[in-house]
Design an enzyme around this catalytic site. Sequence first.
Site, PDB file in Angstrom:
ATOM      1  N   ARG A 165       0.866  -1.180   0.000  1.00 15.59           N
ATOM      2  CA  ARG A 165       0.000   0.000   0.000  1.00 15.59           C
ATOM      3  C   ARG A 165       0.900   1.227   0.000  1.00 15.59           C
ATOM      4  NH1 ARG A 165      -2.146  -3.508   4.041  1.00 15.59           N
ATOM      5  NH2 ARG A 165      -4.257  -4.267   3.545  1.00 15.59           N
ATOM      6  N   LYS A 189      -2.360  -2.470   7.886  1.00 13.21           N
ATOM      7  CA  LYS A 189      -3.563  -1.969   8.553  1.00 13.21           C
ATOM      8  C   LYS A 189      -3.720  -2.624   9.912  1.00 13.21           C
ATOM      9  CE  LYS A 189      -6.400  -0.617   4.588  1.00 13.21           C
ATOM     10  NZ  LYS A 189      -7.688  -0.833   3.887  1.00 13.21           N
ATOM     11  N   HIS A 262      -2.386   2.945  -6.215  1.00 16.34           N
ATOM     12  CA  HIS A 262      -2.858   1.645  -5.735  1.00 16.34           C
ATOM     13  C   HIS A 262      -2.933   0.625  -6.869  1.00 16.34           C
ATOM     14  CE1 HIS A 262      -4.196  -0.116  -2.015  1.00 16.34           C
ATOM     15  NE2 HIS A 262      -5.233  -0.682  -2.589  1.00 16.34           N
ATOM     16  N   ARG A 265      -0.367  -2.068  -6.780  1.00 15.13           N
ATOM     17  CA  ARG A 265      -0.686  -3.174  -5.860  1.00 15.13           C
ATOM     18  C   ARG A 265      -1.650  -4.144  -6.544  1.00 15.13           C
ATOM     19  NH1 ARG A 265      -1.112  -4.578  -0.266  1.00 15.13           N
ATOM     20  NH2 ARG A 265      -3.228  -4.963   0.468  1.00 15.13           N
ATOM     21  N   HIS A 288      -4.064  -8.915   3.592  1.00 16.88           N
ATOM     22  CA  HIS A 288      -5.516  -8.861   3.733  1.00 16.88           C
ATOM     23  C   HIS A 288      -5.964  -9.644   4.961  1.00 16.88           C
ATOM     24  CE1 HIS A 288      -6.237  -7.992  -0.832  1.00 16.88           C
ATOM     25  NE2 HIS A 288      -5.983  -6.897  -0.132  1.00 16.88           N
ATOM     26  N   TYR A 297      -9.363 -10.250  -7.053  1.00 17.51           N
ATOM     27  CA  TYR A 297      -8.332 -10.337  -8.082  1.00 17.51           C
ATOM     28  C   TYR A 297      -8.521 -11.560  -8.966  1.00 17.51           C
ATOM     29  CZ  TYR A 297      -6.176  -6.681  -5.374  1.00 17.51           C
ATOM     30  OH  TYR A 297      -5.936  -5.493  -4.713  1.00 17.51           O
TER      31      TYR A 297
END
Length: 316
Positions: A165, A189, A262, A265, A288, A297
Amino acid sequence: MTDAGAAAELQRGGELDEFMRYVAHERQLSPQTVRAYGDDLREFQEFLDRYYGAPEWSWGGVDRLAIRAWMGDCATRRGLARTSIARKLSAIRSFYRYLHVEERVQANPARAVRTPKKQRTLPGFLTREQMQELFETAMMRAQAGGFRAQRNLAIVELFYSAGLRVSELASLSTSAVDLVSEQLRVLGKGRKERIVPIGGMAVRALRGYYDQRERIIAQATRPDARAVFVGQTGRRLGVRQVQNVVGVFLREVAGEAGLSTHSLRHTFATHMLDAGADLLAVKELLGHASLSTTQIYTHTSKERLKRVYRQAHPRA
């Protein structure tokens, strides 16, 4: 309008005004949020006037079927996106939660209404040919010399190599980068840490950049010696500055396709899955929390395969 209808309308307006004062003064929501709540609830009130066809209705008499009918009206007649409808539904829930606490209604009918599922759009990404063109451009500029060109090459190489990210890349510290074992320690995150391998091309680009970076750090008055990516003053690059660097390359290879930082990514994940990488492994590399987030994806890859099939198969 009958006296009963006028009285009901006055009561509804009074309860709505009380709620607006509550969110503005007691909950101290921002003026923009308060204004949005007011607009959404007045729109809902106007719909209910049409839905019931009589002015005698009350907030306590509204049920989940009426709310669902309003959502259908938003989607079909007004053509609103699911995200917009979900935001408006949130305002109605907050209003009814207030009325229930104040004992103005016996129950909150909005609680029984399911929030519209968020529309999942396929993320934009670059083709392998476009990525090759991007790297050739960045390498050509780096070979011409200069701190910025070396740094910018390292930025795009690391983005694509590790699937980071933009906030993760901007916040990287030198202690988190191991060029010997070719891996990064990334804080993602929720401050969740993960180890991400990086490829040989990214390692080479980082080594070339580090030589230039040391000179900048040594000459700077107040350098950020821990930051991996710095500017001419030796201070850490911010997210916006990194976005500007990558944005230049994206516009050169993809024009006005609407791609963002982004997108690198997304490109990393798509190319990994196209090459047969395991979905769970890609999930871990991306950091994730849920596999469902990574699965988008696979849709991107399938759509690309369908497009190739339609273009190439003689009877498609």
